[in-house]
Design an enzyme around this catalytic site. Structure first.
Site, short mmCIF file in Angstrom:
data_model
loop_
_atom_site.label_atom_id
_atom_site.label_comp_id
_atom_site.label_asym_id
_atom_site.label_seq_id
_atom_site.Cartn_x
_atom_site.Cartn_y
_atom_site.Cartn_z
N THR A 56 0.74 -1.40 0.01
CA THR A 56 -0.09 0.11 0.03
C THR A 56 0.87 1.34 -0.01
OG1 THR A 56 -0.06 0.51 2.31
CG2 THR A 56 -1.57 -1.24 1.49
N ASP A 57 0.28 2.32 -0.46
CA ASP A 57 0.80 3.66 -0.14
C ASP A 57 0.85 4.06 1.45
OD1 ASP A 57 2.42 5.99 -0.77
OD2 ASP A 57 1.25 6.37 -2.60
N TRP A 58 1.03 5.29 1.59
CA TRP A 58 1.17 5.64 3.24
C TRP A 58 0.10 5.80 3.80
CZ3 TRP A 58 5.52 7.65 5.76
CH2 TRP A 58 5.42 8.38 7.09
N ASP A 59 -0.21 5.05 4.95
CA ASP A 59 -1.45 4.80 5.57
C ASP A 59 -2.82 4.62 5.11
OD1 ASP A 59 -2.91 4.91 8.27
OD2 ASP A 59 -3.00 7.11 8.01
#
Length: 763
Positions: free
Chosen positions: A314-317
């Site tokens: 995934t990307d950030w958070d």
């Protein structure tokens, strides 16, 4: 008594042996299978997986930020706090960390050596961590490195050698310090000119993006000079991330599946076929679904259809954003359930252990099976084995001197030179001929950071003082290129017109360096694509002097200039040319380098109507007194400059476009050829672009599509005949909404420049 003592001794010996066997440092004859480098990787993976607790497995699926293990909690500080790291690795089994900012290679080495030592020597099974980082255009989160032009500039070269070199040099400069996992290349297709991440793409054409991306992967994966290390690449952002309806980053995308299959899927398929190891999911919604929570996109399409077997990150958070941003989940546990069942393998959490805790609860509750966890952990472990982390986990400091070498710098300089696009040159004001006095103005005139853009030294670009002392600004580069000229920097234009005219009097040329300051991701969201009004006002005021004026735009996307183009005698789109960019710009202005860049995107004229070069005929519908339906080519009013446009200091002509046969069938081929001639007075290079178009089809086809490109260099008066082999299985099909290939009989046009020839296709 002796028997009792013997029994006690036996117990002690067994305990010692048991401790040795559970420690990561095994004697050769006692090593478990997973530590045997001669064993097949799949057997090593299964052996290690069988020894892991559920908590240890979940730890391999989480990725935390550097701020959680450094001394200050500030991402820029690359100083390890061993106790914080020990807690997360030994007690919570975290398998990956990310980020940091530009510090010298030696400091990165010391940080990574300490972090690795904890994972390898203190954790129960000695599983090395894998460190991820955003080295977008060179090893850009490290000081003293080689920084290439941004990908959009490499696209303007139409020369895959530069993308290969960027991958090769990036690998060379990141491997030894212990950076294992690079979040590049970006394989989004840059079809939306207002989107703030356009400069991270190679352009608006899927073939261009595909070939540049594959070349990058070739250089990055196959750099023998980094041995014994190997590295992991990460393509982003699967899929269709680059065309949000609003133009704002991370906002929803709405498009047909046929368009996704035709425009956005090909670069990822090409990369997977080339050995891509990991993919970052799109963090936005596509057709109503957040991609990182979509079983259709991550499992049915990516894994089952495209055949991807690597790690999905995934990307950030993004798991957390399913709760507060997309609002598809009522709480973090439900968000974790959605993302994991959709198909993610690693969550860039990145500031808490929420993902670990939520996933553990979901397994304990029976909502997610441990077999599903094993699927992801197998992929993560296989990745770590494939890049040799178990055999070579520690960084090394004996080769750091080659980082930022002159050889690597020259590769970046050559890429920057070929990326400069000359778009206007009235009365051949360029190249400058022995000017005595140059007046230079504009916000990019004396800025280093503007030349490199975001993802350079820091997320939003480093502070000006962080950039290398040796790096030129346009101002200093002009001084070096014109040592006999007086180069005057006008830091701000006087408000008084008479005073301005007085300062300009006697100048031979005015150079205005405008454009954009660095930005990355959603901080690049804007509501107006126009060049800032103050810059347009500056251009008008300077042009009023009547002195020849050259505008150089340092920008990550095409800021609108339609209303001031007439005030410019020459226009250069410099893009974001990197650390060597100012020298490259000065080389073009002086004529030392003959410009050869061509636009990798369509430069729009207005914000209201923006079409890509490969639009459908039906995309244009407007009233005109002569023709209401100009289907063949776009209305000249919709773009200022088209894809592939770019001038030279010489001239080229195309002639004798021919096809070797009037008809081609499935399994056959024909050859198109054209003669290119340098009809000017100086040597020059030219990217030659070959386009095909269907005259009709069941699904409406684009007016033209790039199918092949190559560069040619010619001396004055010289000619060369170039060929393009047309194979139906490669270029005469299109995808339907299920991404299935459609072959249809019909008439095709092959185009080079203004020339075109036709042939028939019979499947």
């Amino acid at each position: 008594m002796k028997k009792i003592r013997a029994s006690i001794l036996s117990i002690i010996i067994l305990a010692v042996l048991s401790g040795l066997l559970s420690a990561p440092a095994f004697a050769q004859q006692e090593r478990p299978l997973y530590l045997n480098p001669e064993a097949p990787i799949h057997e090593r993976v299964e052996d290690l997986l069988s020894r892991m607790t559920l908590e240890e497995k979940i730890g391999q699926m989480s990725q935390l930020d550097i701020s959680q293990i450094n001394t200050t909690g500030i991402q820029a500080d690359v100083v390890l706090d061993p106790e914080k790291a020990r807690n997360l690795i030994v007690n919570h089994h975290v398998g990956s960390f990310i980020n940091g900012e530009a510090v010298p290679p030696q400091q990165w080495y010391e940080y990574m050596a300490g972090l690795t030592r904890i994972a390898v020597e203190e954790s129960r099974l000695g599983i090395p961590i894998i460190y991820g980082i955003d080295h977008v255009h060179g090893a850009s989160y490290m000081a003293e490195t080689t920084i290439f032009p941004q990908p959009i500039n490499l696209g303007a070269t139409f020369n895959t050698a530069h993308s290969y070199n960027m991958g090769w040099v990036t690998a060379l400069e990141m491997a030894d310090v212990g950076h294992h996992w690079n979040f590049a290349p970006t394989l989004d297709v840059g079809v939306n000119q207002i989107w703030g991440r356009l400069y991270e793409t190679f352009g608006e054409d899927p073939l261009l993006v595909s070939q540049m991306g594959v070349a990058y992967l070739d250089g990055f994966h196959n750099n023998a000079d980094i041995a014994p290390y190997r590295l992991a690449s990460n393509a982003k952002h699967f899929i269709a991330y680059s065309d949000p309806v609003s133009g704002w980053d991370k906002t929803p995308v709405s498009m047909s599946m046929q368009e996704i299959c035709e425009i956005h899927l090909p670069p990822f398929q090409a990369a997977i076929d080339a050995g891509l190891m990991t993919i970052m999911g799109n963090s936005a919604e596509v057709n109503g679904e957040p991609v990182h929570a979509s079983h259709f996109f991550l499992t049915e399409m990516l894994r089952n259809q495209l055949g991807f077997e690597g790690v999905v990150l995934t990307d950030w958070d993004e798991v957390g954003k399913l709760v507060g941003f997309h609002r598809t989940a009522r709480d973090y546990k439900e968000a974790t359930y959605q993302a994991v069942t959709a198909g993610i393998d690693v969550s860039m959490t990145p500031l808490t252990l929420q993902f670990n805790d939520a996933l553990l609860e979901l397994v304990q509750e029976g909502r997610i099976s441990e077999e599903r966890i094993d699927e992801s952990v197998r992929r993560v472990l296989r990745l770590k084995f494939e890049i040799g982390l178990f055999e070579n986990p520690f960084p090394r400091s004996d080769r750091l001197a080659r980082i930022g070498s002159e050889e690597s710098r020259l590769k970046s300089l050559e890429a920057a030179r070929e990326s400069i696009v000359l778009l206007k040159n009235e009365d051949e004001v360029l190249p400058l001929q022995n000017p005595a006095r140059i007046v230079l103005a504009g916000p990019s005139a004396n800025s280093k950071r503007n030349l490199a853009g975001g993802w350079t030294l820091a997320w939003q670009g480093g502070r000006e003082e962080q950039y290398p002392e040796r790096m030129h600004t346009i101002y200093s580069a002009l001084q070096a290129a014109f040592p006999d000229a007086q180069v005057e920097l006008m830091e701000a234009l006087p408000e008084n017109r008479e005073q301005l005219m007085g300062q300009l009097a006697g100048a031979d040329v005015i150079i205005y360096a405008g454009g954009e300051e660095p930005y990355a991701e959603f901080l690049g969201n804007i509501t107006d694509l126009n060049l800032p009004q103050e810059q347009k006002d500056d251009i008008r005021h300077l042009a009023a002097s009547g002195i020849p004026m050259v505008t150089v735009l340092v920008q990550g996307r095409p800021r609108l200039i339609t209303d001031v183009l007439g005030h410019m005698d020459a226009l250069i789109h410099a893009g974001l040319p990197g650390f060597e960019g100012a020298e490259a710009i000065a080389d073009v202005l002086s004529g030392r380098v003959n410009p050869s860049g061509r636009l990798p995107f369509t430069y729009p004229a207005f914000s209201g109507h923006m079409l890509n070069y490969n639009h459908k005929p039906s995309d244009i519908f407007f009233f005109h007194p002569d023709s209401q339906h100009p289907f063949e080519e776009p209305n000249p009013g919709t773009h200022l400059f088209t894809f592939g446009e770019g001038l030279s200091y010489t001239s080229f002509s195309y002639s004798d476009l021919r096809v070797s046969a009037d008809e081609v069938s499935a399994g056959g081929s024909l050859t198109a050829s054209v003669t290119v001639t340098n009809t000017g007075d100086v040597a020059g290079s030219r990217p030659l672009l070959w386009f095909l178009s269907n005259t009709y089809a069941t699904i409406p086809r684009p007016v033209r599509e790039l199918k092949h490109f190559e560069r040619v260099h010619l001396e004055p008066g010289a000619s060369q005949t170039l060929e393009f082999e047309i194979r139906p299985e490669e270029v005469l099909w299109y995808p339907d909404g299920n991404c299935e290939r459609v072959f249809e009989a019909g008439t095709f046009l092959v185009r080079v420049g203004t020339l075109k020839e036709s042939f028939e296709f019979r499947p």
